[in-house]
Design a protein around this motif. Sequence first.
Motif, PDB file in Angstrom:
ATOM      1  N   ASP A 102     -46.491  -2.485 -16.084  1.00 33.13           N
ATOM      2  CA  ASP A 102     -47.860  -2.977 -15.951  1.00 33.13           C
ATOM      3  C   ASP A 102     -48.378  -3.564 -17.256  1.00 33.13           C
ATOM      4  O   ASP A 102     -49.491  -4.081 -17.312  1.00 33.13           O
ATOM      5  CB  ASP A 102     -48.791  -1.846 -15.496  1.00 33.13           C
ATOM      6  N   GLY A 103     -47.588  -3.443 -18.336  1.00 32.88           N
ATOM      7  CA  GLY A 103     -47.948  -4.065 -19.594  1.00 32.88           C
ATOM      8  C   GLY A 103     -48.918  -3.308 -20.472  1.00 32.88           C
ATOM      9  O   GLY A 103     -49.371  -3.816 -21.481  1.00 32.88           O
ATOM     10  N   ALA A 104     -49.222  -2.073 -20.137  1.00 32.63           N
ATOM     11  CA  ALA A 104     -50.236  -1.350 -20.891  1.00 32.63           C
ATOM     12  C   ALA A 104     -49.698  -0.657 -22.140  1.00 32.63           C
ATOM     13  O   ALA A 104     -50.376  -0.616 -23.158  1.00 32.63           O
ATOM     14  CB  ALA A 104     -50.917  -0.316 -19.990  1.00 32.63           C
ATOM     15  N   THR A 105     -48.478  -0.119 -22.097  1.00 34.67           N
ATOM     16  CA  THR A 105     -48.020   0.684 -23.228  1.00 34.67           C
ATOM     17  C   THR A 105     -46.687   0.255 -23.815  1.00 34.67           C
ATOM     18  O   THR A 105     -46.183   0.906 -24.726  1.00 34.67           O
ATOM     19  CB  THR A 105     -47.924   2.174 -22.835  1.00 34.67           C
ATOM     20  N   GLY A 106     -46.081  -0.806 -23.355  1.00 36.49           N
ATOM     21  CA  GLY A 106     -44.838  -1.286 -23.957  1.00 36.49           C
ATOM     22  C   GLY A 106     -43.620  -0.528 -23.489  1.00 36.49           C
ATOM     23  O   GLY A 106     -43.463  -0.217 -22.317  1.00 36.49           O
ATOM     24  N   GLY A 107     -42.742  -0.207 -24.458  1.00 40.16           N
ATOM     25  CA  GLY A 107     -41.501   0.479 -24.139  1.00 40.16           C
ATOM     26  C   GLY A 107     -40.302  -0.446 -24.018  1.00 40.16           C
ATOM     27  O   GLY A 107     -39.204   0.001 -23.699  1.00 40.16           O
ATOM     28  N   PHE A 108     -40.478  -1.729 -24.295  1.00 40.88           N
ATOM     29  CA  PHE A 108     -39.388  -2.693 -24.159  1.00 40.88           C
ATOM     30  C   PHE A 108     -38.608  -2.912 -25.453  1.00 40.88           C
ATOM     31  O   PHE A 108     -37.451  -3.293 -25.432  1.00 40.88           O
ATOM     32  CB  PHE A 108     -39.939  -4.061 -23.693  1.00 40.88           C
ATOM     33  N   GLY A 109     -39.253  -2.705 -26.600  1.00 36.01           N
ATOM     34  CA  GLY A 109     -38.700  -3.100 -27.886  1.00 36.01           C
ATOM     35  C   GLY A 109     -37.354  -2.508 -28.232  1.00 36.01           C
ATOM     36  O   GLY A 109     -36.419  -3.232 -28.578  1.00 36.01           O
ATOM     37  N   TRP A 110     -37.222  -1.190 -28.167  1.00 36.41           N
ATOM     38  CA  TRP A 110     -35.960  -0.562 -28.561  1.00 36.41           C
ATOM     39  C   TRP A 110     -34.827  -0.985 -27.634  1.00 36.41           C
ATOM     40  O   TRP A 110     -33.709  -1.243 -28.083  1.00 36.41           O
ATOM     41  CB  TRP A 110     -36.120   0.960 -28.599  1.00 36.41           C
ATOM     42  N   HIS A 111     -35.108  -1.094 -26.338  1.00 34.33           N
ATOM     43  CA  HIS A 111     -34.093  -1.578 -25.391  1.00 34.33           C
ATOM     44  C   HIS A 111     -33.637  -2.989 -25.777  1.00 34.33           C
ATOM     45  O   HIS A 111     -32.441  -3.289 -25.756  1.00 34.33           O
ATOM     46  CB  HIS A 111     -34.647  -1.605 -23.958  1.00 34.33           C
ATOM     47  N   MET A 112     -34.598  -3.838 -26.101  1.00 35.99           N
ATOM     48  CA  MET A 112     -34.300  -5.217 -26.457  1.00 35.99           C
ATOM     49  C   MET A 112     -33.450  -5.284 -27.724  1.00 35.99           C
ATOM     50  O   MET A 112     -32.451  -6.012 -27.776  1.00 35.99           O
ATOM     51  CB  MET A 112     -35.617  -5.977 -26.676  1.00 35.99           C
ATOM     52  N   VAL A 113     -33.848  -4.531 -28.744  1.00 40.04           N
ATOM     53  CA  VAL A 113     -33.113  -4.533 -30.010  1.00 40.04           C
ATOM     54  C   VAL A 113     -31.671  -4.061 -29.782  1.00 40.04           C
ATOM     55  O   VAL A 113     -30.722  -4.661 -30.299  1.00 40.04           O
ATOM     56  CB  VAL A 113     -33.831  -3.663 -31.060  1.00 40.04           C
ATOM     57  N   ARG A 114     -31.501  -3.022 -29.008  1.00 40.74           N
ATOM     58  CA  ARG A 114     -30.148  -2.516 -28.732  1.00 40.74           C
ATOM     59  C   ARG A 114     -29.306  -3.560 -28.013  1.00 40.74           C
ATOM     60  O   ARG A 114     -28.105  -3.681 -28.264  1.00 40.74           O
ATOM     61  CB  ARG A 114     -30.225  -1.230 -27.913  1.00 40.74           C
ATOM     62  N   ARG A 115     -29.915  -4.299 -27.134  1.00 42.20           N
ATOM     63  CA  ARG A 115     -29.179  -5.299 -26.355  1.00 42.20           C
ATOM     64  C   ARG A 115     -28.839  -6.554 -27.176  1.00 42.20           C
ATOM     65  O   ARG A 115     -27.798  -7.170 -26.967  1.00 42.20           O
ATOM     66  CB  ARG A 115     -30.011  -5.691 -25.138  1.00 42.20           C
ATOM     67  N   LEU A 116     -29.708  -6.918 -28.113  1.00 48.76           N
ATOM     68  CA  LEU A 116     -29.535  -8.155 -28.871  1.00 48.76           C
ATOM     69  C   LEU A 116     -28.637  -8.030 -30.092  1.00 48.76           C
ATOM     70  O   LEU A 116     -28.204  -9.040 -30.643  1.00 48.76           O
ATOM     71  CB  LEU A 116     -30.900  -8.695 -29.318  1.00 48.76           C
ATOM     72  N   THR A 117     -28.364  -6.813 -30.538  1.00 46.58           N
ATOM     73  CA  THR A 117     -27.612  -6.630 -31.778  1.00 46.58           C
ATOM     74  C   THR A 117     -26.151  -6.287 -31.514  1.00 46.58           C
ATOM     75  O   THR A 117     -25.811  -5.679 -30.503  1.00 46.58           O
ATOM     76  CB  THR A 117     -28.249  -5.524 -32.639  1.00 46.58           C
ATOM     77  N   GLU A 118     -25.324  -6.686 -32.462  1.00 45.77           N
ATOM     78  CA  GLU A 118     -23.902  -6.366 -32.420  1.00 45.77           C
ATOM     79  C   GLU A 118     -23.675  -4.910 -32.818  1.00 45.77           C
ATOM     80  O   GLU A 118     -22.853  -4.213 -32.248  1.00 45.77           O
ATOM     81  CB  GLU A 118     -23.172  -7.296 -33.402  1.00 45.77           C
ATOM     82  N   ALA A 119     -24.417  -4.470 -33.829  1.00 45.65           N
ATOM     83  CA  ALA A 119     -24.331  -3.088 -34.310  1.00 45.65           C
ATOM     84  C   ALA A 119     -25.732  -2.643 -34.692  1.00 45.65           C
ATOM     85  O   ALA A 119     -26.532  -3.423 -35.233  1.00 45.65           O
ATOM     86  CB  ALA A 119     -23.401  -3.000 -35.512  1.00 45.65           C
ATOM     87  N   LEU A 120     -26.035  -1.380 -34.413  1.00 48.05           N
ATOM     88  CA  LEU A 120     -27.353  -0.820 -34.698  1.00 48.05           C
ATOM     89  C   LEU A 120     -27.150   0.604 -35.178  1.00 48.05           C
ATOM     90  O   LEU A 120     -26.575   1.422 -34.463  1.00 48.05           O
ATOM     91  CB  LEU A 120     -28.209  -0.858 -33.433  1.00 48.05           C
ATOM     92  N   THR A 121     -27.588   0.875 -36.414  1.00 48.04           N
ATOM     93  CA  THR A 121     -27.416   2.217 -36.962  1.00 48.04           C
ATOM     94  C   THR A 121     -28.753   2.730 -37.478  1.00 48.04           C
ATOM     95  O   THR A 121     -29.615   1.956 -37.888  1.00 48.04           O
ATOM     96  CB  THR A 121     -26.402   2.237 -38.121  1.00 48.04           C
ATOM     97  N   VAL A 122     -28.893   4.045 -37.444  1.00 52.90           N
ATOM     98  CA  VAL A 122     -30.064   4.712 -38.003  1.00 52.90           C
ATOM     99  C   VAL A 122     -29.542   5.738 -38.992  1.00 52.90           C
ATOM    100  O   VAL A 122     -28.728   6.590 -38.630  1.00 52.90           O
ATOM    101  CB  VAL A 122     -30.906   5.400 -36.915  1.00 52.90           C
ATOM    102  N   THR A 123     -29.989   5.634 -40.246  1.00 52.65           N
ATOM    103  CA  THR A 123     -29.544   6.560 -41.280  1.00 52.65           C
ATOM    104  C   THR A 123     -30.750   7.190 -41.965  1.00 52.65           C
ATOM    105  O   THR A 123     -31.818   6.578 -42.032  1.00 52.65           O
ATOM    106  CB  THR A 123     -28.675   5.842 -42.327  1.00 52.65           C
ATOM    107  N   PRO A 124     -30.582   8.401 -42.481  1.00 56.60           N
ATOM    108  CA  PRO A 124     -31.672   9.038 -43.217  1.00 56.60           C
ATOM    109  C   PRO A 124     -31.979   8.282 -44.502  1.00 56.60           C
ATOM    110  O   PRO A 124     -31.097   7.696 -45.117  1.00 56.60           O
ATOM    111  CB  PRO A 124     -31.119  10.431 -43.546  1.00 56.60           C
ATOM    112  N   GLY A 125     -33.250   8.317 -44.900  1.00 58.00           N
ATOM    113  CA  GLY A 125     -33.688   7.755 -46.180  1.00 58.00           C
ATOM    114  C   GLY A 125     -34.170   6.347 -46.050  1.00 58.00           C
ATOM    115  O   GLY A 125     -34.045   5.729 -45.004  1.00 58.00           O
ATOM    116  N   PRO A 126     -34.821   5.869 -47.051  1.00 61.66           N
ATOM    117  CA  PRO A 126     -34.999   6.547 -48.334  1.00 61.66           C
ATOM    118  C   PRO A 126     -36.026   7.673 -48.230  1.00 61.66           C
ATOM    119  O   PRO A 126     -36.879   7.666 -47.345  1.00 61.66           O
ATOM    120  CB  PRO A 126     -35.487   5.443 -49.260  1.00 61.66           C
TER     121      PRO A 126
END
Length: 138
Positions: A102-126
């Motif tokens: 319905d467009g009120a709260t989003g939720g699309f961004g992380w799915h989109m980023v995961r789909r568009l990237t070759e590699a996606l990592t999350v690391t601690p820091g800085p």
Amino acid sequence: MNDTKIPDTATAPAEAVVRGDSTESIHRARKAARIFTDHLSPAPDPALAETLVLVVSELVTNALRHGGGRYTLRFSAGPRTLTAAVSDPDPALPRARTPDLDGATGGFGWHMVRRLTEALTVTPGPGAGKTICAQLAR
């Protein structure tokens, strides 16, 4: 905060850095992504450059909304990759949400980023935060 360092030469920049702490900085981050890709030699395909802009926009928006309200964005490029790394002060890992159709709260961004990237990592820091590194194939 307005700390943008983008090279203005026609050679391939080794790295570019953008910092932001407001919604206005999202526009600066997108502009920095375009400037970064415009100065690469050889230049990436225009569709790839726009994909990088979209990924950057989503990552910095998420850092502002969910990651502690500020970010540091670093760009780098290699012969076969373009990379955007976004650091924020929140150590919590990103989580995929069910998109709000319905467009009120989003939720699309992380799915989109995961789909568009070759590699996606999350690391601690800085510090106590985290860095999300998104890599696209050139």
